[in-house]
Structure formats: structure tokens, C-alpha cells
Design an enzyme around this catalytic site. Structure first.
Site, PDB file in Angstrom:
ATOM      1  N   TRP A 155      29.063  -4.359  -1.320  1.00 55.90           N
ATOM      2  CA  TRP A 155      29.318  -4.712   0.080  1.00 55.90           C
ATOM      3  C   TRP A 155      28.134  -4.227   0.918  1.00 55.90           C
ATOM      4  CZ3 TRP A 155      32.134  -1.210   3.896  1.00 55.90           C
ATOM      5  CH2 TRP A 155      32.517  -1.907   5.040  1.00 55.90           C
ATOM      6  N   ASP A 236      36.245   3.387  -3.312  1.00 62.21           N
ATOM      7  CA  ASP A 236      36.523   2.532  -2.167  1.00 62.21           C
ATOM      8  C   ASP A 236      37.696   1.647  -2.585  1.00 62.21           C
ATOM      9  OD1 ASP A 236      36.591   0.753  -0.096  1.00 62.21           O
ATOM     10  OD2 ASP A 236      34.489   0.149  -0.216  1.00 62.21           O
ATOM     11  N   LYS A 272      43.391  -5.495   4.700  1.00 59.18           N
ATOM     12  CA  LYS A 272      43.723  -6.699   3.918  1.00 59.18           C
ATOM     13  C   LYS A 272      45.178  -6.674   3.453  1.00 59.18           C
ATOM     14  CE  LYS A 272      39.139  -6.481   3.648  1.00 59.18           C
ATOM     15  NZ  LYS A 272      38.191  -7.159   4.450  1.00 59.18           N
TER      16      LYS A 272
HETATM   17  C1  LMR Z   1      34.043  -8.388   4.061  1.00 56.32           C
HETATM   18  O1  LMR Z   1      33.348  -7.931   3.137  1.00 56.32           O
HETATM   19  O2  LMR Z   1      33.916  -9.564   4.454  1.00 56.32           O
HETATM   20  C2  LMR Z   1      35.077  -7.539   4.708  1.00 56.32           C
HETATM   21  O3  LMR Z   1      35.173  -6.317   4.060  1.00 56.32           O
HETATM   22  C3  LMR Z   1      34.902  -7.433   6.174  1.00 56.32           C
HETATM   23  C4  LMR Z   1      33.751  -6.557   6.563  1.00 56.32           C
HETATM   24  O4  LMR Z   1      33.963  -5.653   7.377  1.00 56.32           O
HETATM   25  O5  LMR Z   1      32.628  -6.766   6.105  1.00 56.32           O
END
Ligand code: LMR
Length: 424
Positions: A155, A236, A272
Site C-alpha cells: 500500500w 496491518d 472496510k
Molecule cells: C486503498 O488502498 O484504496 C484504501 O486502503 C484506502 C486508502 O486510504 O488508501
């Protein structure tokens, strides 16, 4: 010598005021790039194409492509409103009846850690805020000396989040672009090569962005290597119950680590799994070696939270607390989780079937093999650019799409567009 009259004095004052008005303190500030995910929503909102689709941000949509307020959440809110509750400050650590149930959900009711009261848990601002407070604690108490290793890919917010907490960031192998699957050997080798005492960020389930998780044996292997190599796990957990529709299944990795005797950080999000995106509900747990150590850690976590945002917001935590502490609401929520997980899996299948029906010769097997909110499509940046430019389909440059944003309203359009940019 200048003789000051009433008019010249006024003129000089006006000039110095103008000077202050136009003086720049921030002339050297450069324009920052848009956020890799939330920037897509900004671009999508500006797009005038009626067919536009936002597959960027991970936010669940219902069968009509609309945001879904979970029935369990709606019912919890009704109960909260009928209680006419106050708007007082929450304590620095938030609502205890929320965060104690939150950690119980992750570790399980029979958890030895909880029985020994070795957990330091606090309500924080969703997953990001929980990660950020945990990172700040590690940054302060390990004085930025330890590296945090992130999976490749991960992420995009993980890297700045740890760096802003004063920690240095490195990466470890996770995913194979050739097989569209876990690069298990690469992952094990990376762990074996890391300097001792390193922090390893592990996504507990439904890995973002790949949708690829280690299986049970692989998690056991990761846990063993990390024990032998003296590595510190930071979990996480953004999709507990949302990924498979089954809380115990999604908590498997954490419970393996807990029963193997690891001490770890755990960031939980209820964005979520309860659809509480804008309410910012989450929890941070730091597992310690004794109850007394956990109390000392908690006292320090409070000193990090207090100057950052004082105390967390109450409304979302009250909703989660209501659901987690009432059997009827809890059962309703378990059903809501299944509804979301099943619809998501169904969308994966429909996307694959539609691509095949359109005559696509590529292999799309990975779409249904992956799990969670996202599908790592394997589309190249230039194909993504075409999807956005020619079809107003917004998605991440690395090929990640939020499958949860697909519905019968847009799936045919999306599949046709993907086929159009991948067929040659
Ligand atoms: C995502 O990866 O789209 C979600 O976790 C929202 C975010 O805050 O990035």
C-alpha cells in the site's frame, strides 16, 4: 533630507503594508504529486464522462454501484441516537468497551495474551492512524535505529507513514509478476537476510494491492524464520472478516504468530469490515511480555496520542462498540460481512467470465484466485493510461483495481475496456 508630510507618512505605511502582504514565506514550496489513490478520486470527480468508473480507492459498493451502509451499522446508530448520548471528550485511549472487543476479535476469546493482560491497546484513527501511532512508538523507543521492511509491492501509504515516524524503510520480496502469485521462496530468503531486530510489516490478510496471501503453512514458516532471526512483526489488519466473510479465517496469521509466542504490533481498521470509512475507527495493540510492561507501554502511547490529536472521535467507535457488545447486532454484522465477501467474489467471477466471453485470449485465472478488495490485474502502465484516457476508468498505475467497486451496472463496460486495451 526627506521632509515628512501627512501624505508621505501615509504612503510609506501603505507601502510597508503591501510589502508584508506580498512577501512570500513559501516561495520554495514545490507542488506535491497527487496521492496515488485518493488523487484518483479527485480526478474521477472532475471527469464529465457519464460512463466514468472509479476503481481506484478501496471502498465497497453495493449491486447498484452505491456506497453501502451496513444494516447492522444502521441498527446500531438507531440505538445510539435513542440513548441521547453526550458529546464529551473520549479518554486519550478512546472507548475501552470498543478497543477491548476489537483486540478480542483479532486474537480470539481464549487468547493467552488477553488472559495475561499483556496487551497495550488503544482506539486510534482507523488503520492509518493505528499504524501511525504504532510506528511513532517504535520510532521513539528504538530511536529510528531499526529498519522497517515492507513487502514489494505494498500500500503506497506505508512508506511515508513509517518514514514520518522517524524509521528507515527497506523492502522484501513478496509477489511474482511472472506467476501472479506469492514469491514464497523470495519472501523466505528476504527474511533470512534481514538484519536482526528489523521490523517487518506484514499484511495479515487480503494483501493490498496484490490480493495474494501466504497459505497456512507459509505463515507458519514465516513465523519460524522471524523467531530464529529475531525479527519484529508489525501486522496491518485492514480486512478482518471482510476478506473471506469469516473472522477466524482472516485472523489466522495473527493467531499463528500469537501461539508461536511472538510479541508484535497490530493495527486494526473498521473502515472496510463495518463500512465505517469516514468515521475513522481503528485500534492499535502492542503485545508485551508482561502485564506490567504493557501498562508502561500504554502510558507512553498516551504521551504520543495526546500532542497529536488529544483523543479519538467517539461516534464511529460507539457504533463498533454497540455491534461488538450485543449478540443480536453482532450476528447481523456477521451476515453483512458474508454479503460483502460473497458479492466481491461474485464480481471477480463475472469479470473473468465476461473477459472470456468477449474473446480475450489472455489468462485471467488470477482474478478469482486473489482475495479481498483488490485485484492486481497485471495491466501495464500504458494500458492503464489508455483505460483512463479513452474510457474514463480510474485505477492505480500498477494495475490494481478495486473489484469491490464493480457491479452489474459497470462490469460489462469495464470488461470491454480491459479487453480493448489488452487484445493486441
Ligand atoms: C486503498 O488502498 O484504496 C484504501 O486502503 C484506502 C486508502 O486510504 O488508501
Amino acid at each position: 533630507m526627506l521632509k515628512l508630510t501627512k501624505t508621505t507618512t501615509f504612503h510609506l505605511q501603505a507601502t510597508s503594508t503591501n510589502y508584508l502582504r506580498y512577501k512570500s514565506w513559501f516561495a520554495d514550496v514545490k507542488m506535491a504529486p497527487p496521492d496515488a489513490i485518493l488523487g484518483l478520486t479527485e480526478a474521477y470527480l472532475k471527469d464529465k464522462n457519464p460512463k466514468k468508473v472509479n476503481l481506484g480507492v478501496g471502498a465497497y459498493r453495493d449491486g447498484n454501484a452505491q456506497h453501502w451502509v451496513l444494516p447492522s451499522v444502521e441498527e446500531a446508530e438507531k440505538r445510539i441516537f435513542s440513548k441521547k448520548m453526550n458529546k464529551e471528550y473520549a479518554p486519550i485511549l478512546g472507548l475501552a468497551e470498543f478497543y477491548n472487543r476489537s483486540i478480542e476479535l483479532a486474537l480470539g476469546k481464549d487468547s493467552e495474551i488477553l488472559q495475561d493482560k499483556r496487551n497495550s491497546t488503544a482506539q486510534c484513527l482507523s488503520g492509518t492512524g493505528s499504524l501511525r501511532i504504532g510506528a511513532a512508538f517504535l520510532g521513539i523507543f528504538w530511536k529510528g535505529e531499526r529498519l522497517v521492511h515492507l513487502p514489494t509491492p505494498t500500500w503506497p501509504n506505508h512508506r511515508p507513514l513509517f518514514m514520518h515516524s522517524g524509521l528507515k524503510v527497506a523492502s522484501y520480496s513478496y509477489y511474482s509478476n511472472e506467476t501472479f502469485a506469492l514469491n514464497a521462496q523470495g519472501l523466505f530468503d528476504s527474511l533470512r537476510k534481514m538484519p536482526e531486530n528489523s521490523i517487518v510489516l506484514l499484511q495479515a490478510c487480503a494483501h493490498n494491492p496484490t490480493g495474494v496471501d501466504p497459505n497456512r503453512e507459509q505463515w507458519c514458516e514465516i513465523s519460524q524464520i522471524m523467531k530464529t532471526r529475531n525479527l519484529y512483526p508489525f501486522f496491518d489488519l485492514a480486512y478482518l472478516g471482510f476478506a473471506s466473510g469469516d473472522i477466524d479465517k482472516d485472523a489466522e496469521a495473527i493467531r499463528i504468530f500469537a501461539s508461536d509466542g511472538h510479541q508484535f504490533c497490530l493495527a486494526q481498521s473498521f473502515a472496510k469490515n463495518m463500512g465505517l470509512y469516514g468515521e475513522r475507527v481503528g485500534a492499535l495493540t502492542i503485545v508485551c511480555s508482561t502485564k506490567e510492561e504493557a501498562e508502561r507501554v500504554t502510558s507512553n502511547v498516551k504521551t504520543i496520542i495526546r500532542p497529536m490529536y488529544s483523543s479519538p472521535p467517539i461516534h464511529g467507535a460507539r457504533i463498533a462498540k454497540e455491534i461488538l457488545n450485543d449478540n443480536e447486532l453482532y450476528c447481523m454484522w456477521l451476515e453483512d460481512l458474508k454479503t460483502m465477501a460473497n458479492r466481491t467474489m461474485n464480481m471477480r467471477k463475472q469479470l473473468t467470465d465476461t473477459l472470456i466471453a468477449l474473446g480475450s485470449k489472455r489468462s485471467w485465472e488470477h482474478i478469482t484466485k486473489q482475495i479481498g478488495m483488490f485485484c492486481f490485474t497485471g495491466l501495464k502502465p500504458e494500458q492503464v493510461a489508455r483505460l483512463t484516457k479513452e474510457f474514463s476508468i480510474y485505477m492505480m498505475k500498477d494495475g490494481r483495481i478495486a473489484v469491490v467497486a464493480l457491479s452489474t451496472k459497470n462490469i460489462a463496460y469495464v470488461a470491454e475496456a480491459i479487453h480493448a486495451v489488452t487484445k493486441e
